[in-house]
Each structure stands twice: as structure tokens, then as C-alpha cells.
Design an enzyme around this catalytic site. Structure first.
Site, PDB file in Angstrom:
ATOM      1  N   HIS A  29       0.890  -1.510  -0.398  1.00  0.00           N
ATOM      2  CA  HIS A  29      -0.026   0.303  -0.033  1.00  0.00           C
ATOM      3  C   HIS A  29       0.819   0.861  -0.047  1.00  0.00           C
ATOM      4  O   HIS A  29       0.759   2.160  -0.782  1.00  0.00           O
ATOM      5  CB  HIS A  29      -1.196  -0.290   1.308  1.00  0.00           C
ATOM      6  CG  HIS A  29      -1.452  -1.169   1.310  1.00  0.00           C
ATOM      7  ND1 HIS A  29      -1.975  -1.867   2.400  1.00  0.00           N
ATOM      8  CD2 HIS A  29      -3.399  -1.731   0.475  1.00  0.00           C
ATOM      9  CE1 HIS A  29      -3.108  -2.595   2.391  1.00  0.00           C
ATOM     10  NE2 HIS A  29      -3.412  -2.398   1.154  1.00  0.00           N
ATOM     11  N   SER A 140      -3.106  -7.406   3.143  1.00  0.00           N
ATOM     12  CA  SER A 140      -3.018  -7.365   4.269  1.00  0.00           C
ATOM     13  C   SER A 140      -3.216  -8.991   5.162  1.00  0.00           C
ATOM     14  O   SER A 140      -2.925  -9.106   6.376  1.00  0.00           O
ATOM     15  CB  SER A 140      -4.359  -6.598   4.867  1.00  0.00           C
ATOM     16  OG  SER A 140      -3.749  -5.632   4.039  1.00  0.00           O
TER      17      SER A 140
END
Ligand code: PNS
Length: 169
Positions: A29, A140
Site C-alpha cells: 500500500h 493484508s
């Protein structure tokens, strides 16, 4: 009277929204945020809040971790939103959504989302940025799994996220 800015002008491209679950933010990210920050004057990182899909971190905790992890990058706003992304984009008077594209496996989901968002708001453009190769396999979900099983996540998340994961798990 000045003429209206045509779509595609610099004004149109000033702000970009980077939405996601960010549960939690990882280096993939961050890679996308750093690239986007070079292309737009301001990036709004937006944590999508969905009551039916609770994660490991609360939306406020995710926002806090993103703020800390992006403190070295200028012109970043971090916030959360509930409801449709197109409504949030309109509220922020933006027209560009940034998404990271890691591999072919992401494509179908991203394609579906981008086209759905465009059909809800035809002025909205989705722009895909590729993270660097070392971050291409990160998610994640997989980072949480490695952390849960006591694996070393130093290479995958910034230190404050590692600490937050250790506390949660
Ligand atoms: O990090 P993720 O989970 O891949 O992000 C997906 C996200 C949050 C960008 C997407 O689910 C979203 O935009 N949610 C907001 C609700 C919405 O607008 N849904 C319709 C989009 S097709």
C-alpha cells in the site's frame, strides 16, 4: 466568463482518492501511496468502513496506522468513509480513484469494481499503479497470517504496524 476546465486538465487531476480496507496498511500500500503522491497534488487515503465486514483493526485504528506510516509523505489526508465510494469521491470533489494492481489475479475484481464505479459516476476514472516487485505478493490477509503464526514481518510492514499487530494478536 472563464471557460470550464475540460476533463483531463490539470485541475481535474489534482486530487486522487486511494480507497481500501487497509486492515492493516502494508508496504505494498505504501508503495502505491508514494507513487501516487508523485502524480497528484494531494492523495486522500480512504479506509472503507463496512459494518458487515469487521476486520482485525477498527477503522480509527487503521486511519491512525496509515497516518503514522505516511508521515514522511507530504499532501496526504487519511480518513474513513461508509457507503458508496462514488459518493465519497463526489463529496471530496475528486474524479480519480487509485488502486494498486499486483497480479493477473487482481484484475477481474478490479475490472468489475472500476466498471461498476464508472457506471455509477461516468466522470470517475480508476487509475491502476503497480507496486515494485518486492511488494507485489503482499496482502493484508497474508501479512496477518504470517504475524499470527509468529513469522518475521519486518520486510512487509512499517514498524508501527508490526507493533500494532503484535499487540492485537
Ligand atoms: O482493500 P480492498 O478490500 O480491496 O478495497 C475494496 C474497496 C474498499 C475499495 C471497495 O470494497 C469499495 O469501494 N467499497 C465501498 C463500497 C462501494 O462503493 N462498493 C461498490 C464498489 S464496486
Amino acid at each position: 466568463m472563464p471557460e470550464a476546465e475540460p476533463p483531463g486538465s490539470k485541475v481535474f487531476m489534482k486530487v486522487a482518492i486511494y480507497p481500501g480496507s487497509f486492515d492493516p496498511i502494508h508496504n505494498g500500500h505504501l508503495d502505491v501511496i508514494e507513487r501516487a503522491a508523485k502524480l497528484w497534488d494531494k492523495i486522500i487515503v480512504a479506509v472503507a468502513y463496512n459494518e458487515a465486514k469487521t476486520g482485525l483493526f477498527t477503522p480509527d485504528e487503521r486511519v491512525d496506522l496509515i497516518q503514522k506510516a505516511t508521515s514522511h509523505i507530504g499532501s496526504i489526508e487519511v480518513t474513513s468513509f461508509e457507503g458508496l465510494l462514488v459518493d465519497f469521491v463526489e463529496e471530496k470533489k475528486a474524479h480519480v480513484v487509485v488502486r494498486g494492481l499486483r497480479a493477473i489475479s487482481d484484475f477481474e475484481y478490479e475490472f468489475q469494481m472500476a466498471l461498476m464505479n464508472r457506471s455509477l459516476d461516468e466522470d470517475l476514472e480508476t487509475v491502476f499503479l503497480m507496486p515494485s516487485q518486492e511488494n507485489i505478493y503482499l496482502s493484508s490477509r497474508i501479512v496477518k497470517e504470517v504475524a499470527r503464526l509468529d513469522g518475521d514481518i519486518d520486510k512487509f510492514v512499517p514498524p508501527m504496524v508490526k507493533a500494532a499487530l503484535a499487540e492485537k494478536l
